[in-house]
Design an enzyme around this catalytic site. Structure first.
Site, PDB file in Angstrom:
ATOM      1  N   GLY A  55       0.762  -1.243   0.000  1.00 40.25           N
ATOM      2  CA  GLY A  55       0.000   0.000   0.000  1.00 40.25           C
ATOM      3  C   GLY A  55       0.794   1.296   0.000  1.00 40.25           C
ATOM      4  N   GLU A 110       3.547   3.854   6.412  1.00 34.64           N
ATOM      5  CA  GLU A 110       2.317   3.088   6.181  1.00 34.64           C
ATOM      6  C   GLU A 110       1.349   3.931   5.365  1.00 34.64           C
ATOM      7  OE1 GLU A 110       0.692   0.457   6.033  1.00 34.64           O
ATOM      8  OE2 GLU A 110      -0.398  -0.070   7.860  1.00 34.64           O
ATOM      9  N   ASP A 111       0.531   3.287   4.553  1.00 40.68           N
ATOM     10  CA  ASP A 111      -0.446   4.045   3.755  1.00 40.68           C
ATOM     11  C   ASP A 111      -1.590   4.555   4.630  1.00 40.68           C
ATOM     12  OD1 ASP A 111      -1.401   1.467   4.191  1.00 40.68           O
ATOM     13  OD2 ASP A 111      -2.048   1.118   2.132  1.00 40.68           O
ATOM     14  N   ASP A 114      -5.880   1.719  10.069  1.00 43.49           N
ATOM     15  CA  ASP A 114      -7.288   1.354  10.243  1.00 43.49           C
ATOM     16  C   ASP A 114      -7.439   0.773  11.650  1.00 43.49           C
ATOM     17  OD1 ASP A 114      -9.912   0.591   9.882  1.00 43.49           O
ATOM     18  OD2 ASP A 114      -9.525  -0.855   8.304  1.00 43.49           O
ATOM     19  N   LYS A 142      -7.450   6.633  10.265  1.00 42.06           N
ATOM     20  CA  LYS A 142      -8.905   6.627  10.505  1.00 42.06           C
ATOM     21  C   LYS A 142      -9.262   6.921  11.960  1.00 42.06           C
ATOM     22  CE  LYS A 142     -10.150   3.558   6.662  1.00 42.06           C
ATOM     23  NZ  LYS A 142     -10.742   2.255   6.264  1.00 42.06           N
ATOM     24  N   PHE A 163     -14.072   2.981   3.145  1.00 34.14           N
ATOM     25  CA  PHE A 163     -13.030   2.234   2.456  1.00 34.14           C
ATOM     26  C   PHE A 163     -12.492   3.078   1.316  1.00 34.14           C
ATOM     27  CE2 PHE A 163     -10.812  -0.988   0.091  1.00 34.14           C
ATOM     28  CZ  PHE A 163     -10.192  -1.674   1.119  1.00 34.14           C
ATOM     29  N   ASP A 170      -5.596  -0.220  -2.279  1.00 38.68           N
ATOM     30  CA  ASP A 170      -6.297  -1.106  -3.205  1.00 38.68           C
ATOM     31  C   ASP A 170      -7.598  -1.642  -2.643  1.00 38.68           C
ATOM     32  OD1 ASP A 170      -5.054  -2.885  -1.221  1.00 38.68           O
ATOM     33  OD2 ASP A 170      -5.698  -4.495  -2.549  1.00 38.68           O
ATOM     34  N   ARG A 176      -4.930   0.773  -7.296  1.00 39.58           N
ATOM     35  CA  ARG A 176      -3.714   1.318  -6.677  1.00 39.58           C
ATOM     36  C   ARG A 176      -3.108   2.467  -7.484  1.00 39.58           C
ATOM     37  NH1 ARG A 176      -1.978  -1.992  -2.383  1.00 39.58           N
ATOM     38  NH2 ARG A 176      -2.247  -4.216  -2.661  1.00 39.58           N
TER      39      ARG A 176
HETATM   40  P1  IMP Z   1      -4.991  -2.258   9.959  1.00 40.59           P
HETATM   41  O1  IMP Z   1      -4.062  -3.359  10.343  1.00 40.59           O
HETATM   42  O2  IMP Z   1      -6.445  -2.595  10.206  1.00 40.59           O
HETATM   43  O3  IMP Z   1      -4.621  -0.895  10.528  1.00 40.59           O
HETATM   44  O4  IMP Z   1      -4.947  -2.172   8.387  1.00 40.59           O
HETATM   45  C1  IMP Z   1      -3.888  -1.630   7.752  1.00 40.59           C
HETATM   46  C2  IMP Z   1      -3.821  -2.084   6.312  1.00 40.59           C
HETATM   47  O5  IMP Z   1      -5.102  -2.432   5.763  1.00 40.59           O
HETATM   48  C3  IMP Z   1      -3.338  -0.920   5.495  1.00 40.59           C
HETATM   49  O6  IMP Z   1      -1.949  -0.994   5.358  1.00 40.59           O
HETATM   50  C4  IMP Z   1      -4.048  -1.081   4.197  1.00 40.59           C
HETATM   51  O7  IMP Z   1      -3.284  -1.867   3.326  1.00 40.59           O
HETATM   52  C5  IMP Z   1      -5.321  -1.810   4.543  1.00 40.59           C
HETATM   53  N1  IMP Z   1      -6.439  -0.859   4.664  1.00 40.59           N
HETATM   54  C6  IMP Z   1      -7.003  -0.366   5.781  1.00 40.59           C
HETATM   55  N2  IMP Z   1      -7.994   0.488   5.495  1.00 40.59           N
HETATM   56  C7  IMP Z   1      -8.045   0.554   4.134  1.00 40.59           C
HETATM   57  C8  IMP Z   1      -8.858   1.304   3.214  1.00 40.59           C
HETATM   58  O8  IMP Z   1      -9.750   2.107   3.542  1.00 40.59           O
HETATM   59  N3  IMP Z   1      -8.590   1.090   1.892  1.00 40.59           N
HETATM   60  C9  IMP Z   1      -7.622   0.246   1.445  1.00 40.59           C
HETATM   61  N4  IMP Z   1      -6.844  -0.450   2.271  1.00 40.59           N
HETATM   62  C10 IMP Z   1      -7.061  -0.301   3.606  1.00 40.59           C
HETATM   63 MG    MG Z   2      -4.024  -3.356   1.281  1.00 43.28          MG
END
Ligand code: IMP
Ligand code: MG
Length: 186
Positions: A55, A110-111, A114, A142, A163, A170, A176
């Protein structure tokens, strides 16, 4: 060539993006500011910029070109999502950085944050390798992670609880390449 939203939807094979949240120019300006901030925050020492794939690849590519001090770059590959828009809860490390981390400032890029599960796991893993410092840089946050071990020292934008796709983000490996960040229709 610039495509508008409707044209992009067509190029995507009819998949719909609902609305553009951050356009390319807005992202470009903010990323430049972040590069300046990062440059100022690390006056000396070795700085290793670690991108979390996949990402962060576009964000990282733009960001590092705005950092005007010596850096090293490596990547981590973690997987927390399958092809779904909801977190599976499982975080796997698929590629481990080959570069040594001890004695270096580590900036983990990190992108989007979440649930924070991916980052929490990576912070654990990287912390065990004796870096001089460990900080996070995220393009989007977020603000729903209940127990994030480390808040990003460098943050691009607060993100809505939707999302999002584009600029590296992606949905099932699609979108992407979009130069903007958009929310995806249900
Ligand atoms: P986490 O572990 O739940 O914080 O998720 C992190 C990863 O999930 C990120 O690095 C993204 O690749 C993916 N992700 C989380 N939210 C989104 C979104 O809204 N769109 C796309 N990818 C997401
Ligand atoms: Mg992803």
């Amino acid at each position: 060539m610039t495509l508008d939203l409707a044209e992009y939807a067509r190029v995507m094979g009819g998949r719909e993006v609902r609305r553009i949240l951050l356009d390319a120019e807005t992202i470009r300006r903010r990323v430049r500011e972040m590069g300046v901030q990062i440059t100022a925050a690390y006056p000396d020492g070795d700085l290793l910029v670690l991108g979390l794939l996949k990402g962060s690849f576009i964000f990282l590519g733009d960001l590092v070109r705005q950092i005007s001090r010596p850096i090293q770059i490596d990547f981590l590959v973690a997987a927390s999502y399958g092809n779904a828009t909801v977190s599976s809860g499982e975080v796997r490390l698929l590629y481990d950085p080959a570069t040594r981390l001890d004695g270096k400032h580590i900036l983990l890029v990190e992108d989007i944050i979440d649930s924070g599960r991916t980052l929490n796991r990576m912070i654990e893993v990287l912390g065990q390798r004796n870096p001089l410092s460990l900080q996070l840089c995220a393009l989007l946050h977020k603000h729903i992670a209940p127990d994030l071990k480390l808040e990003p020292k460098f943050l691009g934008f607060d993100a809505p609880r939707e999302f999002l796709v584009g600029y590296g983000l992606d949905h099932a490996e699609n979108f992407r390449h979009l130069p903007f960040i958009a929310s995806l229709a249900e």
